[in-house]
Design an enzyme around this catalytic site. Structure first.
Site, mmCIF file in Angstrom:
data_model
loop_
_atom_site.group_PDB
_atom_site.id
_atom_site.type_symbol
_atom_site.label_atom_id
_atom_site.label_comp_id
_atom_site.label_asym_id
_atom_site.label_seq_id
_atom_site.Cartn_x
_atom_site.Cartn_y
_atom_site.Cartn_z
ATOM 1 N N GLY A 211 -33.771 113.645 -27.234
ATOM 2 C CA GLY A 211 -33.289 112.934 -26.068
ATOM 3 C C GLY A 211 -31.967 113.564 -25.704
ATOM 4 N N CYS A 212 -31.322 113.071 -24.658
ATOM 5 C CA CYS A 212 -30.074 113.677 -24.230
ATOM 6 C C CYS A 212 -28.952 113.357 -25.214
ATOM 7 C CB CYS A 212 -29.711 113.188 -22.845
ATOM 8 S SG CYS A 212 -28.328 114.040 -22.104
ATOM 9 N N GLN A 213 -28.949 112.137 -25.739
ATOM 10 C CA GLN A 213 -27.807 111.698 -26.540
ATOM 11 C C GLN A 213 -28.132 111.431 -28.002
ATOM 12 O OE1 GLN A 213 -25.509 108.581 -24.795
ATOM 13 N NE2 GLN A 213 -25.832 109.331 -22.737
#
Lengths: 144, 413
Positions: A52-54
């Site tokens: 995921g992005c984070q």
């Protein structure tokens, strides 16, 4: 008798209906996250990562007696709580049931925002990966 | 606080009244917007300018001879004049409208870069660049054989200037550097970098994405060769921005994109380019947003940049002091000179978890790597929590953030 996906989703929705504040809901999710059995270090490798992005989610699955068993972990505790619920709902089910699961409980418990594009927390990718794994096991089963 | 009382002439409540969105509720709580480094909110004057443009003046520019076309053209060109004065550019023709900083940097990379760089030439960037000031240069380096050199960043979030001087040589053709870091707030010594780079014959591009809204920008005083601006971070609309470039460089550069507006004469044998700035403005531009960008700059000028900056510095100081009281919290980026960005991490807690729990309390912050993955890697962090302040934020809002953070940490631990 294994409970059906719908039955488990209903159970979770009932549990959340007891909470009337966002704090209580998140406290429960965080608690589930903390209680999720950790994944052994050997499984925390690039190929098991759902990026995921984070936050990062690692997931592994296996096929036993016609049912898919999932295990997963994340480095963020709220995501871990959400992941723990997905495992509770989908792990131990048949490939067909997993592939067709609608997972309406996420909306019913007020967590739909975590599936939104902007969250980029890998939850949506996690569901996709769980269904893909189920699809692979189904295909393997048909070939045997 | 005494510090605010010293900000004579700055009335934050009067400023707040101009921003309609600040009155809305999020999850049943008053919005506290601390994601200004991502994009700033818009004052009523900008919203009205957009509205008026479409209601009264909409036409394509530089073409029609009818009244609407003349009005639209005049409004669009008025923004160019306003930007010119805002950054003290010598000539209005040096203001090129783009979609924003990303396009401005790409424009320089693909036109100046492709014609001026060859194998073995060096481009210097820094370890705190936004991806938009890294990736275009990587692409151009790959095309031309030029080599990318990186100024390292200290633990405090400052450039290692002594290393910069060792990287700089006659092989250096371009230095592309961020004026103020979006992740940490660090204000870089761009003037010093520009003097040193010019001495070696290199040109300098300054990424002004974060600095333009906070600092007084004077491109003549800086003597930078290129300066990139995004309107939406300066209280203006999204989708428009500026590339400032020195005339002598812009004249020598080939066009970026081909199309209408950017040509003088087109025949199938030979096409000649239009004069500056139109050579770089192919096709129908983002007229409405560019027209409204003027209203944003007028707004900033009406408040006064110095007054706003003093106020923002007070906010940052207050926020930093308050944040440091929280057990296990560490400020990331302790540069001596900073714009109003407070980046931090909390021991044993993932930034994303904090972001989710703050949102549930109406507080908007950014969490993650802030599109500066190399910087996060350097600092050994998966990401940070970033609260970035604008002139409409208040100390009371910072108190809300602190209370919300305390609650979030309690839930998570």
């Amino acid at each position: 008798m294994v409970k059906t996906i719908n039955q488990i989703e209903e159970e979770i929705t009932d549990e959340f209906s007891l909470f009337d504040s966002w704090e209580d809901k998140y406290e429960y999710i965080i608690d589930m996250g903390k209680k999720l059995l950790p994944l052994e270090q050997v499984y925390k490798k690039e190929e098991n990562k759902i990026k995921g992005c984070q936050s990062t989610v690692w997931m592994v699955s296996e096929f036993k007696e016609g049912r898919v068993i999932y295990r997963a972990e994340s480095d963020a505790v709220i995501v871990k709580g959400l992941v723990s619920m997905l495992i509770r709902v989908l792990s131990g089910q048949t490939p067909d049931a997993i592939i067709n699961a609608q997972l309406g409980f996420i909306d019913a418990i007020g967590m739909k925002q975590h599936l939104a594009q902007t969250r980029s927390n890998g939850l949506l990718s996690m569901i996709k990966q769980m269904k893909m794994d189920a699809g692979v096991y189904k295909a393997q089963q048909q070939m045997n | 606080m005494q510090a605010v009382a010293e900000n004579i002439g700055f009335d934050v409540m009067a400023v707040r009244k101009q921003f309609p969105v600040l009155t809305r509720m999020v999850k049943g709580k008053p919005l506290v917007y601390f994601d200004n480094a991502a994009t700033a909110q818009k004052p009523q004057a900008v919203i009205d300018a957009l509205d008026n443009y479409y209601k009264l003046h909409n036409a394509n520019i530089h073409r029609g001879i009818h009244s609407l076309a003349e009005e639209a053209t005049a409004a669009y060109e008025a923004t160019r004049d306003t930007v010119q004065h805002f950054i003290n550019a010598p000539q209005r023709e040096e203001i090129i409208f783009t979609r924003g900083v990303t396009e401005s940097i790409n424009l320089v990379a693909y036109t100046w870069g492709r014609t001026n760089l060859k194998a073995g030439d060096e481009i210097i960037i820094s370890g705190m660049e936004h991806h938009s000031n890294i990736v275009p240069w990587q692409l151009i380096a790959e095309m031309t054989g030029a080599v990318l050199k990186v100024i390292p960043v200290t633990e405090n979030g400052e450039l290692e200037m002594e290393v910069f001087y060792t990287l700089l040589s006659t092989k250096t053709k371009l230095v592309a550097i961020v004026h103020a870091s979006n992740s940490l707030g660090t204000i870089n010594p761009v003037k010093e970098i520009i003097v040193a780079a010019h001495a070696k014959g290199a040109v300098v591009l300054v990424d002004g994405a974060q600095s333009t809204v906070h600092l007084d920008i004077d491109v003549q005083d800086l003597d930078c060769d290129f300066f990139a601006i995004s309107s939406h971070k300066v209280y203006g609309p999204t989708g428009t921005g500026v590339l400032y470039g020195k005339t002598v460089l812009l004249e020598a550069m080939p066009p970026f994109m081909g199309g209408g507006e950017m040509i003088k004469d087109v025949s199938f044998e030979k096409t000649t380019w239009n004069d500056l700035p139109y050579k770089f403005e192919a096709g129908t531009p983002n007229i409405a947003d560019t027209v409204a960008f003027k209203a944003a700059i007028d707004f900033v000028n009406s408040v006064g940049k110095i007054a706003a900056l003093n106020y923002e510095n007070d906010l940052l100081q207050y926020a930093t002091n308050q944040l440091e009281q929280i057990d296990g919290l560490r400020i990331v980026g302790k540069a001596k000179h900073k714009v109003s960005v407070a980046s931090f991490v909390i021991e044993g807690v993932h930034p994303q978890d904090i972001g989710i729990l703050l949102d549930n309390q109406g507080v908007a912050v950014r969490t993650g790597h802030h599109c500066t993955q190399p910087l996060m890697h350097r600092l050994g962090l998966p990401g940070t929590i970033r609260a970035s302040f604008a002139m409409y934020n208040t100390k009371e809002e910072i108190d809300v953030l602190i209370a919300a953070l305390t609650k979030a940490i309690k839930l998570l631990r």
